[in-house]
Design an enzyme around this catalytic site. Structure first.
Site, short mmCIF file in Angstrom:
data_model
loop_
_atom_site.label_atom_id
_atom_site.label_comp_id
_atom_site.label_asym_id
_atom_site.label_seq_id
_atom_site.Cartn_x
_atom_site.Cartn_y
_atom_site.Cartn_z
N LYS A 110 0.83 -1.20 0.00
CA LYS A 110 0.00 0.00 0.00
C LYS A 110 0.87 1.26 0.00
CE LYS A 110 -4.12 -2.07 1.93
NZ LYS A 110 -4.76 -2.54 3.16
N LYS A 189 -7.85 -11.31 -14.08
CA LYS A 189 -8.63 -11.58 -12.86
C LYS A 189 -9.68 -10.48 -12.69
CE LYS A 189 -7.87 -11.68 -7.81
NZ LYS A 189 -8.75 -10.69 -7.26
N LYS A 192 -12.26 -5.08 -8.78
CA LYS A 192 -12.75 -3.71 -8.93
C LYS A 192 -11.62 -2.75 -9.27
CE LYS A 192 -13.15 -3.07 -3.94
NZ LYS A 192 -12.83 -4.48 -3.63
P1 ADP Z 1 -11.28 -6.91 -5.54
O1 ADP Z 1 -10.13 -7.61 -6.22
O2 ADP Z 1 -12.40 -6.64 -6.48
O3 ADP Z 1 -10.84 -5.67 -4.77
P2 ADP Z 1 -11.48 -8.07 -2.93
O4 ADP Z 1 -9.99 -8.04 -2.79
O5 ADP Z 1 -12.29 -7.09 -2.13
O6 ADP Z 1 -11.86 -7.92 -4.49
O7 ADP Z 1 -11.97 -9.54 -2.66
C1 ADP Z 1 -12.94 -9.95 -1.73
C2 ADP Z 1 -13.02 -11.46 -1.78
O8 ADP Z 1 -13.43 -11.91 -3.09
C3 ADP Z 1 -11.69 -12.15 -1.50
O9 ADP Z 1 -11.94 -13.27 -0.68
C4 ADP Z 1 -11.18 -12.57 -2.85
O10 ADP Z 1 -10.39 -13.74 -2.78
C5 ADP Z 1 -12.48 -12.84 -3.64
N1 ADP Z 1 -12.27 -12.50 -5.06
C6 ADP Z 1 -12.08 -11.26 -5.57
N2 ADP Z 1 -11.92 -11.30 -6.91
C7 ADP Z 1 -12.00 -12.61 -7.26
C8 ADP Z 1 -11.91 -13.32 -8.52
N3 ADP Z 1 -11.73 -12.68 -9.67
N4 ADP Z 1 -12.03 -14.67 -8.49
C9 ADP Z 1 -12.22 -15.33 -7.33
N5 ADP Z 1 -12.32 -14.73 -6.13
C10 ADP Z 1 -12.21 -13.38 -6.07
#
Ligand code: ADP
Ligand code: TRP
Length: 321
Positions: A110, A189, A192
């Site tokens: 970060k 992947k 957001k």
């Molecule tokens: P982002 O990458 O959108 O910021 P987060 O880090 O907030 O998502 O992820 C929240 C949860 O969703 C975590 O447990 C993460 O492993 C799961 N997750 C996020 N994106 C994916 C994906 N593309 N495939 C599978 N699991 C995901």
């Protein structure tokens, strides 16, 4: 087994979140004691807008209830409603060597990204350790980026237990390797931070618009098509059983249909899949006081579990005089 999850209230959920973490959590309610909370104190490390945090906290609660978080089976609350977590955070700080936090990847990443380094960002893993240890959690399901934080919680618990006796349950992280990474509209992947998401609760028109943007190869309608590397197929298969997948593969192989057809098929399936969740969401959206009541009742349940643990901590540390 007591399984604990913290959910950052970070906005619109996408189908990567759903298949990667929400659905497994919801399903685990049938055979585990699920403790799940909205990590609003943690969110403060990246969000300095009070109105926004309030709104995102309610949105996360509404979404999770809609998606099947069952307050009758599980304990579901907002982090800040159980203040003992902040007390434990301070107590644990004395058992947290600086080096342990200095090595935390998430903090270093970060700061490298230009986020201002402040104390809450630095001590984030200690609050997370308090979240985990306060409720006697045995298993903490996490994505790979959070493994180190659970290890830190365990290290702190061991140090504390060595000093004061066996107070804390030692937690273990669980990474579900079976859950594949859900691809986004561009094939990377879904995340957001990449702007390539398909949300769970978008309206029908914008869902279709997003799906139409999925990147596919240019190939004539009548030609047979490759399904294995197709982003549309790889998202659609998440909604299909074996038979459904075979049938879709056949449509790819047969030719005569373009990717546009498969996109429409995916859009329909997505819309149907989340229909009942959407209806439940509409109910909770219109009854936000019910959501607050559920969260408050969840905090009472969570506090009852935390109480004997924090009392032991106060006793052995001499805070209880
Ligand atoms: P982002 O990458 O959108 O910021 P987060 O880090 O907030 O998502 O992820 C929240 C949860 O969703 C975590 O447990 C993460 O492993 C799961 N997750 C996020 N994106 C994916 C994906 N593309 N495939 C599978 N699991 C995901
Ligand atoms: N740090 C976690 C995340 O960013 C959220 C979280 C806070 C958490 N406290 C927790 C997760 C305790 C598991 C256990 O996703």
């Amino acid at each position: 087994m007591r399984v604990l999850t913290g959910i950052q209230p970070s906005g619109d959920l996408h189908i990567g979140n759903y298949f990667g973490s929400i659905r497994p959590m919801i399903e685990s309610q049938s055979n585990h004691e699920v403790f799940a909370f909205i990590a609003n104190y943690h969110a403060m490390t990246s969000l300095g807008d009070g109105e926004k945090l309030r709104q995102l906290t309610m949105q996360a609660a509404t979404d999770f209830l809609a998606l099947g978080m069952d307050p009758a089976k599980s304990t579901f609350w907002v982090q800040s409603d159980v203040k003992e977590v902040l007390e434990l955070y301070w107590v644990l700080s004395s058992f947290t060597p600086m080096g342990l936090l200095e090595r935390a990847h998430s903090y270093k990443d970060k700061v490298a990204k230009g986020i201002a380094s402040n104390h809450s960002l630095f001590s984030y893993p200690v609050l997370m350790a308090a979240d985990i240890l306060l409720f006697g959690s045995q298993i903490v399901p996490v994505g790979k980026d959070q493994i180190q934080h659970v290890e830190i919680a365990r290290d702190i618990a061991i140090k504390f237990n060595n000093h004061y006796g066996d107070i804390f349950t030692l937690p273990e992280f669980k990474v579900d390797e079976a859950v594949a990474t859900v691809p986004g509209t561009d094939g990377q992947k879904m995340s957001k931070s990449y702007g390539n998401t398909i949300t769970i609760f978008g309206d029908e028109k914008s869902q279709l618009k997003t799906i139409k943007k999925i990147v596919t190869e240019l190939i004539a309608m009548e030609e047979p098509k490759e399904h294995a590397n197709c982003n549309v197929y790889n998202i659609a298969k998440l909604f299909l059983d074996e038979e459904g997948r075979k049938a879709l593969q056949k449509r790819y192989e047969s030719g005569g249909e373009g990717h546009g057809h498969f996109k429409l098929y995916l859009a329909d399936m997505l819309w149907e899949h989340f229909r009942s969740f959407r209806e439940r969401r509409e109910y909770y959206e219109a009854h936000q006081d019910d959501v607050r009541d559920i969260l408050h009742a969840g905090a009472v349940k969570a506090r009852a579990v935390a109480q004997p643990i924090i009392e032991k901590v106060r006793s052995v540390t001499g805070i209880q005089y």
